[in-house]
Write a protein that holds these residues in place. Structure first.
Motif: not given
Length: 221
Positions: A78, A81, A145, A177
């Motif tokens: 990812g 965040t 998330a 993100c």
């Protein structure tokens, strides 16, 4: 039915929780322990996944320091965040071969667990095509998330972060993100009042256990 050992860690800094994950992942890989999950809250922390870009932190170092926000380069998947108190973080340490051996299916299971929790509060949680996590309001705002890692031995670490009642202004420090055209929300905002964190945690564990066919057992420490 296999068990899921649940650690309720309360407030703990990111690096300490990460080290605990790595230790438990080694033990899970060698068969010393079964599936395990850490439930916790982090102090204000920005984490960078393996796809994160530096420009997705929009705050200056001085602004981050003034707010007491630390930045950590993580090994999860990812992008960028934000973690803060009021956000329920769950780190499952699972042997993936016992749950279908498919990372995509595993991530969909994490999403489904949150969708079921939201449904229990009368909210419609949704997936957005091409994106990971759980959204509300037709995909306009992200409420959870997800970013995971799978070790060479097939053990999962990292996991999900569900916004119960964090200070959402922290998300203004980043491009959450890597997505600039959608908002971030929380259970408190959507419901008008935050449910108790312990209640949300219990519901999340129940959902995860139902999806992954596990029976929860609280850790002794």
């Amino acid at each position: 039915m296999r068990t899921l050992t649940v650690y309720h860690l309360g407030h703990i800094d990111y690096t300490s929780a990460w080290e605990m994950q790595r230790r438990l992942a080694r033990q899970r890989s060698s068969g010393q322990i079964g599936d395990t999950i850490l439930l916790l809250e982090h102090p204000p922390t920005i984490t960078l996944g393996n796809k994160a870009r530096p420009e997705h932190i929009v705050a200056t170092p001085a602004e981050l320091a003034a707010r007491g926000v630390v930045v950590v380069q993580s090994d999860r998947g990812g992008e960028v965040t934000y973690h803060a108190p009021g956000q329920l973080v769950a780190y499952p340490i699972f042997k993936l071969s016992q749950h279908g051996s498919d990372v995509g299916r595993y991530v969909r299971g994490l999403e489904e667990s949150v969708i079921r929790v939201l449904a229990g509060y009368g909210l419609t949680g949704e997936r957005v095509n091409g994106l990971t996590g759980v959204w509300v309001r037709g995909g306009a705002a992200k409420i959870c998330a997800i970013g995971v890692k799978l070790s060479a031995s097939g053990v999962t670490t990292h996991g999900l972060a569900l916004n119960v009642d964090p200070d959402l202004s922290g998300f203004e420090l980043i491009v959450p993100c890597g997505i600039s055209d959608r908002g971030v929300t929380s259970l408190a905002v959507e419901l008008g009042k935050a449910p108790p964190m312990a209640e949300v945690a219990d519901r999340l564990i129940a959902s995860l256990c139902a999806i992954f066919d596990l029976r929860p057992v609280n850790a002794l420490s």
